[in-house]
Design a protein around this motif. Structure first.
Motif, short mmCIF file in Angstrom:
data_model
loop_
_atom_site.label_atom_id
_atom_site.label_comp_id
_atom_site.label_asym_id
_atom_site.label_seq_id
_atom_site.Cartn_x
_atom_site.Cartn_y
_atom_site.Cartn_z
N ALA A 140 6.75 1.09 0.85
CA ALA A 140 6.41 1.60 -0.28
C ALA A 140 6.70 3.17 -0.27
O ALA A 140 7.09 3.68 -1.07
CB ALA A 140 5.04 1.10 -0.87
N TYR A 197 0.40 8.09 1.68
CA TYR A 197 0.74 9.08 1.19
C TYR A 197 -0.21 10.27 1.44
O TYR A 197 0.13 11.36 1.61
CB TYR A 197 0.97 8.86 -0.24
CG TYR A 197 1.58 10.05 -0.95
CD1 TYR A 197 3.00 10.22 -0.88
CD2 TYR A 197 1.03 11.14 -1.69
CE1 TYR A 197 3.82 11.14 -1.52
CE2 TYR A 197 1.65 12.05 -2.43
CZ TYR A 197 3.05 12.30 -2.09
OH TYR A 197 3.71 13.23 -2.71
N ASP A 250 0.68 -1.38 0.11
CA ASP A 250 -0.07 0.00 0.11
C ASP A 250 0.82 1.41 -0.06
O ASP A 250 1.88 1.46 0.86
CB ASP A 250 -0.86 0.06 1.16
CG ASP A 250 -2.16 1.01 1.04
OD1 ASP A 250 -2.35 1.70 -0.08
OD2 ASP A 250 -2.56 1.29 1.90
N PHE A 251 0.54 2.07 -0.70
CA PHE A 251 1.03 3.56 -0.93
C PHE A 251 0.27 4.59 -0.63
O PHE A 251 0.37 5.65 0.10
CB PHE A 251 1.85 3.46 -2.21
CG PHE A 251 2.55 4.97 -2.67
CD1 PHE A 251 3.67 5.36 -1.99
CD2 PHE A 251 1.77 5.73 -3.38
CE1 PHE A 251 4.30 6.44 -2.22
CE2 PHE A 251 2.27 6.97 -3.78
CZ PHE A 251 3.69 7.26 -2.96
N GLN A 252 -1.09 4.50 -1.38
CA GLN A 252 -1.83 5.65 -1.39
C GLN A 252 -2.42 6.25 -0.23
O GLN A 252 -2.25 7.45 -0.06
CB GLN A 252 -3.22 5.38 -2.45
CG GLN A 252 -2.65 4.50 -3.76
CD GLN A 252 -3.78 4.32 -4.49
OE1 GLN A 252 -4.90 5.10 -4.28
NE2 GLN A 252 -3.52 3.68 -5.56
#
Lengths: 315, 301
Positions: free
Chosen positions: A266, A251, A246-248
């Motif tokens: 990530a 972020y 997971d990144f979104q």
């Protein structure tokens, strides 16, 4: 099937090169695979290799790197922030996956019962999964606002707490908050996939178990769960993969803060590589994720094997 | 939500006559075990959307004034945030970019996937099983480990900061998914149809376009819808490969351009999130069954 190709090729006139090509399944297969193959080799396989190579170089943005061996990894090995991100990623993945599984299975069992407007409920339950993560993440950002959080406000009005919760400003609270947002987004996927599995279980099995005097818990434990276990293993592998990489959400919600407390591998990789410009180091962090992903894939593979074995097939 | 599990547990143990199928359950038990938890789930799952929508139409003075106005309702709804979004930011441009990129990437992926799935599933060329396995593994490669080398590749190709960069990279996760899904669909179509066409002298191309594709339309719709929403939601590639404001997609644009400084324009942010979600939600609402089929199909195969 080879017989068909053979008889078709035994035409009266000697077949031309093109028509022979049209009969060869290997040549045709190659031609049909070409568009997808070119794309996947250029934009997936090659970058994957390039990423591994970059991990061994000191590439920066605008400068091709020199081979420096394991230096990036040696640097990461003594980098406390990297290890914090590994810890966060594992914590995030394990906690969120367990919660998603538990709540998702529960929701699936509820939706599997005889309900009015079942199709409608199923459709709206899936909404969090359909809406772009970044956009629902922004909504969570507003819900987690330190001054105007609706959750804090409601809890104060209900008399549960007496001051606003600093959702994203405090290390453990921030971890819990991003995990909650991830669980919120992941439940529909798990629930709807497991629901599809539940619907394949024949009701007669439950009826038979009931006649034998099984309690609801026994029916769940000895009928539903074993029948569902193959699809559970696949769904959870996907879920773990998505959560691990997971990144979104991170972020959007915290960008890794406060003080790296929510950095995942990530996001750290992005942070070091793109704004930081250290492409080599970022790539090394990304490569360090691969062993974990392989473990998850192997888990999935054996899950699938078990499914075939359970169905009594050899293929 | 917290009170539900013990309540359901006691209900299960307290009543002895609960053995039996669903229709034998009493109404109070059904309310405790089914309807109450379901209501909690639905509330939690949908509340962020409600909050998004209500914030998008709240005037600025009500937005943070919880003392005089109930935060759960809006007294004088306003369109000022939406107006600001549509006329004073590049939002319409981002929307258009997202549509263009999603449609092109989906079309590209679908065409390539149809051929690949047909080749793997029906031509059964040498090594097709391994290619099929490779496709599945490719589906498991996450964008977060690919974006750094891809950024270099995109830069080298000279398409950095263009829509083309996204149109070419999105198929990396769309093609494996669509191929995998279509393989399952093609497998469900009887082989005899194809054999009949072969006997009648049809070429492989004719079989694909005149026999298989018309039968696989539901599969194509499923794959297309899912691929479209996947590309609409994509974030990390769009964030990395796009620099200039006029080329950004919705998720990146809303996050990077609408958040300026310390004062958050919550109203327009929420309006941006709402309008960015609406197209996929509308598309989804028309094709719920196809969407569910493709989601569960990818897992079940």
């Amino acid at each position: 099937m080879t017989d068909h190709a053979g008889t078709a090729g035994r035409a009266p006139a000697p077949p031309s090169f093109l028509s022979r090509l049209g009969q060869s399944r290997n040549a045709l297969g190659l031609a049909f695979m070409l568009p997808a193959g070119v794309f996947l080799i250029c934009f997936l396989a090659y970058p994957l290799g390039l990423g591994v190579w970059l991990g061994f170089t000191d590439a920066r943005i605008g400068r091709t790197g020199q081979f420096i061996g394991l230096e990036n990894y040696q640097f990461l090995w003594i980098d406390a922030v990297f290890w914090l991100s590994v810890f966060n990623t594992l914590l995030y993945t394990i906690t969120a996956s367990i919660l998603k599984f538990g709540l998702g299975l529960w929701l699936a069992l509820i939706l599997n019962q005889h309900l009015p407007f079942k199709a409608f409920f199923r459709a709206i339950v899936l909404l969090p999964w359909v809406v772009p993560t970044v956009l629902s993440g922004i909504a969570f950002w507003w819900i987690y606002d330190s001054q105007f959080s609706i959750v804090s406000w409601s809890l104060i009005k209900l008399g549960v707490i007496d001051h606003y919760i600093n959702f994203l400003g405090e290390a453990n609270m921030a971890r819990a908050s991003v995990i909650a947002a991830n669980v919120w987004r992941g439940i529909p996927f798990v629930a709807i996939s497991l629901l599809a599995g539940l619907q394949t279980i024949s009701p007669s099995l439950h009826e038979a178990a009931t006649l034998d005097g099984a309690t609801p818990w026994q029916r769940f434990r000895y009928v539903t769960l074993p029948m569902l276990s193959p699809i559970i293993s696949v769904v959870m592998t996907f879920s773990v993969l998505f959560t691990f990489t997971d990144f979104q959400l991170i972020y959007v919600l915290t960008k890794g803060g406060p003080v790296n407390a929510t950095h995942l591998m990530a996001t750290l990789s992005f942070q070091r590589a793109i704004p930081g410009g250290q492409l080599g180091e970022g790539a090394a962090i990304a490569v360090a994720m691969i062993p974990f992903l392989l473990a998850a894939i192997l888990f999935s593979f054996f899950g699938l094997q078990r499914r075939k074995w359970q169905q009594g097939g050899s293929d | 939500m917290t009170s539900a599990p013990p309540a359901s547990a006691t209900a299960a143990t307290a009543s002895d006559d609960t053995v039996g199928m669903d229709y034998l359950d009493s109404l109070p038990r059904r309310i405790l075990v089914t309807y109450l938890p379901l209501a909690c789930f639905i509330f939690v799952l949908l509340f962020p959307f409600y909050w998004m929508a209500i914030t998008a139409v709240k005037p600025n003075d009500q937005l943070t004034d919880y003392e005089h106005y109930s935060p759960f309702w809006v007294v004088e709804p306003t369109l000022q945030h939406i107006k600001y979004l549509l006329f004073e930011t590049s939002y319409p441009g981002w929307l258009w970019n997202t549509v263009v990129v999603s449609v092109c990437a989906t079309a590209l992926a679908l065409v390539a996937s149809v051929f690949a799935a047909y080749a793997i599933e029906r031509l059964r060329f040498f090594g097709s099983r391994w290619v099929g396995l490779g496709i599945f593994l490719a589906y498991l490669v996450p964008p977060s480990i690919l974006f750094i080398p891809l950024a270099l590749l995109i830069f080298g190709l000279g398409i950095y900061d263009t829509k083309l960069a996204l149109i070419f990279t999105y198929p990396t996760f769309l093609i494996p998914f669509c191929t995998w899904l279509l393989m399952g669909y093609f497998r469900s179509i009887p082989y005899e149809l194809e054999e009949c066409a072969l006997i009648d002298g049809a070429s492989r191309w004719q079989i694909l376009t005149k026999v298989l594709l018309p039968l696989a339309v539901p599969g194509l719709i499923s794959a297309g819808i899912f691929a479209f929403t996947l590309s609409w939601n994509e974030f990390i590639y769009a964030l990395t490969f796009i620099q200039s404001s006029e080329n950004k997609t919705i998720p990146v644009g809303v996050l990077t351009e609408l958040v300026r400084g310390d004062v958050f324009e919550w109203g327009s942010l929420m309006a941006g999130a709402l309008f960015g979600s609406l197209p996929v939600v509308i598309l989804y609402s028309f094709f719920v069954d196809y969407y569910v089929a493709s989601m569960t199909g990818a897992v079940k195969e």
